[in-house]
Motif scaffolding. Sequence first.
Motif, PDB file in Angstrom:
ATOM      1  N   LYS A  23       4.964 -28.926  -3.461  1.00  0.00           N
ATOM      2  CA  LYS A  23       5.556 -27.794  -4.185  1.00  0.00           C
ATOM      3  C   LYS A  23       5.845 -26.598  -3.280  1.00  0.00           C
ATOM      4  O   LYS A  23       6.366 -25.586  -3.737  1.00  0.00           O
ATOM      5  CB  LYS A  23       4.617 -27.358  -5.317  1.00  0.00           C
ATOM      6  CG  LYS A  23       4.488 -28.367  -6.445  1.00  0.00           C
ATOM      7  CD  LYS A  23       5.749 -28.406  -7.271  1.00  0.00           C
ATOM      8  CE  LYS A  23       5.600 -29.288  -8.493  1.00  0.00           C
ATOM      9  NZ  LYS A  23       6.827 -29.332  -9.305  1.00  0.00           N
ATOM     10  N   GLN A  26       9.270 -24.878  -3.555  1.00  0.00           N
ATOM     11  CA  GLN A  26       9.429 -24.067  -4.770  1.00  0.00           C
ATOM     12  C   GLN A  26       8.643 -22.762  -4.659  1.00  0.00           C
ATOM     13  O   GLN A  26       9.111 -21.710  -5.093  1.00  0.00           O
ATOM     14  CB  GLN A  26       8.977 -24.855  -6.000  1.00  0.00           C
ATOM     15  CG  GLN A  26       9.900 -26.005  -6.370  1.00  0.00           C
ATOM     16  CD  GLN A  26       9.466 -27.338  -5.761  1.00  0.00           C
ATOM     17  OE1 GLN A  26       8.976 -27.398  -4.639  1.00  0.00           O
ATOM     18  NE2 GLN A  26       9.649 -28.400  -6.511  1.00  0.00           N
ATOM     19  N   GLU A  29      10.603 -20.240  -2.618  1.00  0.00           N
ATOM     20  CA  GLU A  29      11.715 -19.599  -3.313  1.00  0.00           C
ATOM     21  C   GLU A  29      11.232 -18.464  -4.215  1.00  0.00           C
ATOM     22  O   GLU A  29      11.836 -17.390  -4.266  1.00  0.00           O
ATOM     23  CB  GLU A  29      12.505 -20.638  -4.116  1.00  0.00           C
ATOM     24  CG  GLU A  29      13.263 -21.634  -3.246  1.00  0.00           C
ATOM     25  CD  GLU A  29      14.130 -20.971  -2.193  1.00  0.00           C
ATOM     26  OE1 GLU A  29      14.924 -20.080  -2.555  1.00  0.00           O
ATOM     27  OE2 GLU A  29      14.009 -21.334  -1.006  1.00  0.00           O
ATOM     28  N   GLY A  30      10.143 -18.689  -4.944  1.00  0.00           N
ATOM     29  CA  GLY A  30       9.598 -17.640  -5.797  1.00  0.00           C
ATOM     30  C   GLY A  30       9.088 -16.460  -4.993  1.00  0.00           C
ATOM     31  O   GLY A  30       9.297 -15.292  -5.360  1.00  0.00           O
ATOM     32  N   GLU A  33      11.816 -14.209  -3.808  1.00  0.00           N
ATOM     33  CA  GLU A  33      12.289 -13.266  -4.832  1.00  0.00           C
ATOM     34  C   GLU A  33      11.391 -12.040  -4.883  1.00  0.00           C
ATOM     35  O   GLU A  33      11.862 -10.920  -5.083  1.00  0.00           O
ATOM     36  CB  GLU A  33      12.348 -13.957  -6.198  1.00  0.00           C
ATOM     37  CG  GLU A  33      13.491 -14.950  -6.335  1.00  0.00           C
ATOM     38  CD  GLU A  33      13.806 -15.272  -7.776  1.00  0.00           C
ATOM     39  OE1 GLU A  33      13.531 -14.432  -8.654  1.00  0.00           O
ATOM     40  OE2 GLU A  33      14.326 -16.366  -8.028  1.00  0.00           O
ATOM     41  N   SER A 115      11.415 -12.562 -12.727  1.00  0.00           N
ATOM     42  CA  SER A 115      12.327 -13.630 -13.109  1.00  0.00           C
ATOM     43  C   SER A 115      11.539 -14.869 -13.522  1.00  0.00           C
ATOM     44  O   SER A 115      10.351 -15.007 -13.190  1.00  0.00           O
ATOM     45  CB  SER A 115      13.235 -13.988 -11.931  1.00  0.00           C
ATOM     46  OG  SER A 115      12.483 -14.642 -10.918  1.00  0.00           O
ATOM     47  N   PRO A 116      12.174 -15.792 -14.236  1.00  0.00           N
ATOM     48  CA  PRO A 116      11.484 -17.052 -14.585  1.00  0.00           C
ATOM     49  C   PRO A 116      10.948 -17.780 -13.353  1.00  0.00           C
ATOM     50  O   PRO A 116       9.869 -18.359 -13.403  1.00  0.00           O
ATOM     51  CB  PRO A 116      12.582 -17.857 -15.283  1.00  0.00           C
ATOM     52  CG  PRO A 116      13.487 -16.823 -15.878  1.00  0.00           C
ATOM     53  CD  PRO A 116      13.501 -15.702 -14.872  1.00  0.00           C
ATOM     54  N   GLN A 117      11.684 -17.723 -12.238  1.00  0.00           N
ATOM     55  CA  GLN A 117      11.219 -18.399 -11.029  1.00  0.00           C
ATOM     56  C   GLN A 117       9.966 -17.729 -10.462  1.00  0.00           C
ATOM     57  O   GLN A 117       9.039 -18.409 -10.028  1.00  0.00           O
ATOM     58  CB  GLN A 117      12.318 -18.429  -9.961  1.00  0.00           C
ATOM     59  CG  GLN A 117      11.881 -19.187  -8.709  1.00  0.00           C
ATOM     60  CD  GLN A 117      13.042 -19.686  -7.893  1.00  0.00           C
ATOM     61  OE1 GLN A 117      14.147 -19.187  -8.024  1.00  0.00           O
ATOM     62  NE2 GLN A 117      12.807 -20.670  -7.058  1.00  0.00           N
ATOM     63  N   THR A 120       7.095 -18.651 -12.796  1.00  0.00           N
ATOM     64  CA  THR A 120       6.683 -20.041 -12.563  1.00  0.00           C
ATOM     65  C   THR A 120       5.861 -20.146 -11.287  1.00  0.00           C
ATOM     66  O   THR A 120       4.843 -20.859 -11.245  1.00  0.00           O
ATOM     67  CB  THR A 120       7.926 -20.956 -12.463  1.00  0.00           C
ATOM     68  OG1 THR A 120       8.615 -20.933 -13.712  1.00  0.00           O
ATOM     69  CG2 THR A 120       7.531 -22.384 -12.135  1.00  0.00           C
ATOM     70  N   THR A 121       6.278 -19.432 -10.239  1.00  0.00           N
ATOM     71  CA  THR A 121       5.554 -19.450  -8.966  1.00  0.00           C
ATOM     72  C   THR A 121       4.166 -18.843  -9.115  1.00  0.00           C
ATOM     73  O   THR A 121       3.173 -19.400  -8.617  1.00  0.00           O
ATOM     74  CB  THR A 121       6.347 -18.687  -7.887  1.00  0.00           C
ATOM     75  OG1 THR A 121       7.615 -19.322  -7.711  1.00  0.00           O
ATOM     76  CG2 THR A 121       5.599 -18.664  -6.560  1.00  0.00           C
TER      77      THR A 121
END
Length: 202
Positions: A23, A26, A29-30, A33, A115-117, A120-121
């Motif tokens: 993971k 992913q 990426e979070g 942000e 953000s959703p990302q 999630t992170t």
Amino acid sequence: MVEIKRNPSRSNNFKSFDSIIMKFPQFREGLKEIRNIFEQYDEDVNGTIDNEEMKKCLHAFEFSISDEEIGDLVAYCDIDEKEGIQLKEFIVVVFLIYLLMDAPASPNTKLKMCSPQIETTLNAIIEVFLFLDKNGVGKLKKKDVVKALNEASPKEKSPSHITRSRFKEMDWDKNGKVSFKEFLFSFIDWVRFDCDDEDPEE
């Protein structure tokens, strides 16, 4: 300032450290942000967010906190004890206020600009901590970390030198226990989110 307490019955998607490593892209990426938010409020572009910049950022997050509490938050997250908050410390700040949103007495219901990302992170990295914190006490002990990394999945055991090294990286004060803050600061290094190389972690 904050003792991290999450529900130990929370479901966890991670069964081995290999499943966590998978993971990492992913996670990167979070975290990138979150870096974008940091850069937005680092108004003088000096790589540090001072108290005034932090006030503006928390206002944008719509997170209610007094000036005194902002000082406490900055002091708690200022891990290198240099003036102001650097990027990795800012990530710790975001985690702490995100966790505070879950407190029953918190008047805040959702972290703005999240953000959703990012959300999630944050949740996934909390799950990583819970994967290692088998007893749900909010502090990682070496034997529990070794057990989590080596016994969670019999087919995916980690070499003992890796588990010992991972714990040593987290246990800064050498007291045999790792707080969420210590874990998070080390985990950010493991993920290497500031690197352009997106190859899987060795």
